[in-house]
Write a protein that holds these residues in place. Structure first.
Motif, PDB file in Angstrom:
ATOM      1  N   ALA B  34       0.817  -1.208   0.000  1.00  0.00           N
ATOM      2  CA  ALA B  34       0.000   0.000   0.000  1.00  0.00           C
ATOM      3  C   ALA B  34       0.854   1.262   0.000  1.00  0.00           C
ATOM      4  O   ALA B  34       0.493   2.263  -0.611  1.00  0.00           O
ATOM      5  CB  ALA B  34      -0.928  -0.009   1.214  1.00  0.00           C
ATOM      6  N   ASP B 131     -11.982  -7.199 -12.372  1.00  0.00           N
ATOM      7  CA  ASP B 131     -11.382  -7.676 -11.127  1.00  0.00           C
ATOM      8  C   ASP B 131     -12.462  -8.099 -10.154  1.00  0.00           C
ATOM      9  O   ASP B 131     -13.538  -7.530 -10.100  1.00  0.00           O
ATOM     10  CB  ASP B 131     -10.527  -6.563 -10.518  1.00  0.00           C
ATOM     11  N   ARG B 132     -12.149  -9.124  -9.374  1.00  0.00           N
ATOM     12  CA  ARG B 132     -13.190  -9.746  -8.574  1.00  0.00           C
ATOM     13  C   ARG B 132     -13.470  -9.022  -7.276  1.00  0.00           C
ATOM     14  O   ARG B 132     -14.470  -9.260  -6.635  1.00  0.00           O
ATOM     15  CB  ARG B 132     -12.803 -11.192  -8.277  1.00  0.00           C
ATOM     16  N   ASN B 133     -12.564  -8.179  -6.860  1.00  0.00           N
ATOM     17  CA  ASN B 133     -12.752  -7.486  -5.598  1.00  0.00           C
ATOM     18  C   ASN B 133     -13.867  -6.451  -5.745  1.00  0.00           C
ATOM     19  O   ASN B 133     -13.714  -5.482  -6.467  1.00  0.00           O
ATOM     20  CB  ASN B 133     -11.438  -6.805  -5.219  1.00  0.00           C
ATOM     21  N   PRO B 134     -15.014  -6.675  -5.070  1.00  0.00           N
ATOM     22  CA  PRO B 134     -16.125  -5.746  -5.283  1.00  0.00           C
ATOM     23  C   PRO B 134     -15.871  -4.362  -4.704  1.00  0.00           C
ATOM     24  O   PRO B 134     -16.642  -3.452  -4.932  1.00  0.00           O
ATOM     25  CB  PRO B 134     -17.294  -6.434  -4.582  1.00  0.00           C
ATOM     26  N   PHE B 135     -14.779  -4.207  -3.974  1.00  0.00           N
ATOM     27  CA  PHE B 135     -14.471  -2.900  -3.406  1.00  0.00           C
ATOM     28  C   PHE B 135     -13.729  -2.019  -4.408  1.00  0.00           C
ATOM     29  O   PHE B 135     -13.604  -0.824  -4.214  1.00  0.00           O
ATOM     30  CB  PHE B 135     -13.604  -3.050  -2.153  1.00  0.00           C
ATOM     31  N   LEU B 136     -13.178  -2.633  -5.441  1.00  0.00           N
ATOM     32  CA  LEU B 136     -12.369  -1.873  -6.386  1.00  0.00           C
ATOM     33  C   LEU B 136     -13.065  -1.797  -7.728  1.00  0.00           C
ATOM     34  O   LEU B 136     -13.846  -2.657  -8.086  1.00  0.00           O
ATOM     35  CB  LEU B 136     -11.002  -2.545  -6.565  1.00  0.00           C
ATOM     36  N   LYS B 138     -11.794  -1.958 -11.091  1.00  0.00           N
ATOM     37  CA  LYS B 138     -10.670  -2.176 -11.989  1.00  0.00           C
ATOM     38  C   LYS B 138     -11.033  -3.236 -12.999  1.00  0.00           C
ATOM     39  O   LYS B 138     -11.834  -4.116 -12.710  1.00  0.00           O
ATOM     40  CB  LYS B 138      -9.437  -2.626 -11.203  1.00  0.00           C
ATOM     41  N   GLU B 174      -3.797  -3.842 -16.069  1.00  0.00           N
ATOM     42  CA  GLU B 174      -4.927  -3.529 -15.208  1.00  0.00           C
ATOM     43  C   GLU B 174      -5.269  -2.057 -15.387  1.00  0.00           C
ATOM     44  O   GLU B 174      -4.401  -1.207 -15.358  1.00  0.00           O
ATOM     45  CB  GLU B 174      -4.513  -3.810 -13.768  1.00  0.00           C
ATOM     46  N   LYS B 181     -12.998   4.580  -6.223  1.00  0.00           N
ATOM     47  CA  LYS B 181     -13.135   5.571  -5.157  1.00  0.00           C
ATOM     48  C   LYS B 181     -11.840   6.354  -4.989  1.00  0.00           C
ATOM     49  O   LYS B 181     -10.777   5.779  -4.795  1.00  0.00           O
ATOM     50  CB  LYS B 181     -13.491   4.880  -3.850  1.00  0.00           C
ATOM     51  N   GLY B 202     -16.621   5.243  -6.210  1.00  0.00           N
ATOM     52  CA  GLY B 202     -16.667   3.840  -5.813  1.00  0.00           C
ATOM     53  C   GLY B 202     -17.959   3.172  -6.237  1.00  0.00           C
ATOM     54  O   GLY B 202     -18.060   1.956  -6.246  1.00  0.00           O
ATOM     55  N   ARG B 203     -18.954   3.959  -6.616  1.00  0.00           N
ATOM     56  CA  ARG B 203     -20.186   3.386  -7.145  1.00  0.00           C
ATOM     57  C   ARG B 203     -20.065   3.305  -8.659  1.00  0.00           C
ATOM     58  O   ARG B 203     -19.339   4.083  -9.272  1.00  0.00           O
ATOM     59  CB  ARG B 203     -21.384   4.258  -6.744  1.00  0.00           C
ATOM     60  N   ARG B 286      -1.424   3.269  -7.202  1.00  0.00           N
ATOM     61  CA  ARG B 286      -2.652   3.317  -6.410  1.00  0.00           C
ATOM     62  C   ARG B 286      -3.060   4.759  -6.195  1.00  0.00           C
ATOM     63  O   ARG B 286      -2.723   5.362  -5.198  1.00  0.00           O
ATOM     64  CB  ARG B 286      -2.425   2.638  -5.066  1.00  0.00           C
ATOM     65  N   LEU B 289      -4.506   5.993  -2.929  1.00  0.00           N
ATOM     66  CA  LEU B 289      -3.629   6.231  -1.796  1.00  0.00           C
ATOM     67  C   LEU B 289      -2.811   7.494  -1.999  1.00  0.00           C
ATOM     68  O   LEU B 289      -2.448   8.172  -1.060  1.00  0.00           O
ATOM     69  CB  LEU B 289      -2.698   5.030  -1.606  1.00  0.00           C
TER      70      LEU B 289
END
Lengths: 171, 312
Positions: B34, B131-136, B138, B174, B181, B202-203, B286, B289
């Protein structure tokens, strides 16, 4: 791909090879483009839990950690995020292993549901901590329900070919 | 089963010790990933290693598509042909107007003494997977460093800006979407020329324009275009349309929501703009960040005088 740690989990031998193969297949299925991400079961973790319960010698913390790292790659999330969740869930499974094995498959599925939810909570917590608190509602936890519902199916899918696989290996 | 050959007692550290060990490693990895860029190479290597498996996983879907394509009826093909020919006609007309405008703009620019814009090349890429991470927010596309797709390049579709390449491995890269977000992007209101920084929410279909004063001249339906001062996105690309403005006199800034112009979540093909790298502001993998550090956001917003066009 999974670290060949002599101490751990995937020792050379028929069953070890089979466990490794199933983990690779589970990871491959995880990589499939999924039509609805919230319905995608966390198959690598479910298969890991299966082997942790039924073949304790084959998978341990090391394989859980390695698999978690691979899932991190697939997810595009921070390195070590899923690895942490996988390791903790596997540890909990080891702790409750004897207890869980006493139940039948559907009752086991409930335990698996709890374990998968713990894993998702860890992943969610770490994501939120990282600042990615995007809008995910309760639907986020649906994957765990789907995964737990698949538990008996996974059992038969893994155990039936395994016996045939090992019978062939013995010859 | 070869359990006979295994030692009866498991040697090595206890389960608890292993758990703590791996937890510590994970935490250290996360912090390094990070905060620093050391793990970029590792990630690229591992992504390349997993690539064959990923291609394998794509195959069933692609095969299905091919079979579907085989059974298209002739009538459908004819309809499609007609529609495409019409579209071609309309677009060639637009293109002619565009050429005239371009010539005009070039003259004007010469008059102003401004440098020519770099006509960067572009590369068509195809969506590999989300990408599978529902928070991102990408996506992964099918071209990488082998084809000259590098981290920092802008990604667009036919309607506007989609995002930015944030990681490129040899055969795939990627793309962080503009809806991620905290993903910042310098924009300009087309109607008034007002500059602002647009952030992802993020939405999936919402962007935010957080630092615009309550009394600024901005209206619903205003088109936001890239201002080009970051050196990443070429100027003038449509980015978003203002969809909702809440002005509350109690606050300094208006609460402005925009919807992206491009089909950020809907396309299968995108264009990567291979504009020559101007500076290293885009290097940060990132962006979410990077915002937390004050000096980096300044770099993104304020144009560096040397950064305009190093090699026209």
């Amino acid at each position: 791909m999974i670290a060949p740690d002599p101490q751990a989990t995937l020792r050379i031998g028929a069953s070890g090879r089979y466990v490794f193969l199933t983990l690779v297949v589970a990871y491959g299925i995880y990589l499939l483009p999924w039509f609805q991400p919230f319905l995608r079961p966390n198959l690598p973790l479910i298969v890991l839990l299966h082997w942790c319960l039924y073949e304790l010698r084959r998978v341990g913390h090391t394989s859980a950690f390695a698999m978690g790292l691979l899932v991190d790659i697939a997810d595009g999330s921070l390195f070590g995020l899923n690895a942490l969740a996988y390791t903790v869930v596997l540890h909990l499974t080891q702790l409750f292993r004897v207890r869980i094995l006493k139940f039948n498959l559907w009752q086991q599925a409930l335990h698996v549901l709890a374990l998968l939810l713990i894993g998702q909570l860890i992943v969610m917590f770490l994501n939120v901590f990282q600042g990615n608190a995007a809008a995910v509602g309760p639907i986020y936890f649906l994957t765990s329900v789907v995964g737990a519902a698949l538990w008996p199916i996974v059992y038969f899918l893994l155990e039936v070919p395994r016996q045939r696989f090992q019978a062939e290996e013995m010859q | 089963m070869d359990s006979q050959s295994q030692p009866f007692f498991v040697r090595g550290p206890s389960a608890g010790a292993r758990l703590l060990f791996f937890m510590a490693i994970s935490l250290v990895l996360m912090v390094i990933d990070a905060r620093f860029n050391y793990l970029q190479r590792v990630r690229e290597t591992l992504t390349a290693a997993v690539y064959p498996l990923q291609r394998l996983a794509q195959m069933p879907g692609q095969a299905l598509e091919r079979v579907n394509g085989f059974f298209v009826t002739q009538q459908k093909l004819q309809q499609d042909n007609l529609a495409i020919r019409q579209q071609l006609l309309e677009q060639s007309q637009q293109l002619q107007r565009m050429k005239a405008l371009e010539a005009e703009a070039a003259t004007l620019r010469r008059i102003l003494g401004a440098k020519e814009q770099v006509p960067g090349t572009s590369m068509l890429v195809e969506l590999l997977h989300v990408d599978r991470n529902p928070f991102l927010r990408k996506i992964v596309v099918n071209k990488g460093t082998q084809d000259g797709v590098l981290a920092g390049q802008a990604v667009i579709d036919a309607d506007g800006v989609v995002g930015q390449v944030t990681l490129s491995s040899p055969f795939s890269s990627e793309v962080t979407l503009i809806t991620e977000k905290g993903q910042p992007m310098p924009v300009m209101v087309q109607r008034t020329g007002l500059r602002a920084v647009l952030f992802g929410s993020g939405r999936p279909n919402a962007l935010e324009l957080p630092f615009v004063p309550v009394n600024a001249d901005i209206e619903n339906g205003d088109v936001l275009v890239t201002s080009g001062i970051d050196g990443v996105y070429p100027p003038g690309l449509p980015v978003a349309t203002v969809s909702n403005i809440e002005r509350n006199a109690a606050y300094v800034f208006a609460k402005i929501t925009c919807s992206p112009a491009a089909g950020v979540d809907r396309n299968k093909f995108y264009l990567v703009l291979q504009v020559p790298r101007i500076d290293d502001t885009a290097k940060s993998s990132r962006p979410s960040l990077a915002i937390e550090k004050g000096e980096k956001i300044k770099q993104v917003v304020v144009p560096t005088p040397s950064g305009a066009n190093p090699n026209p």
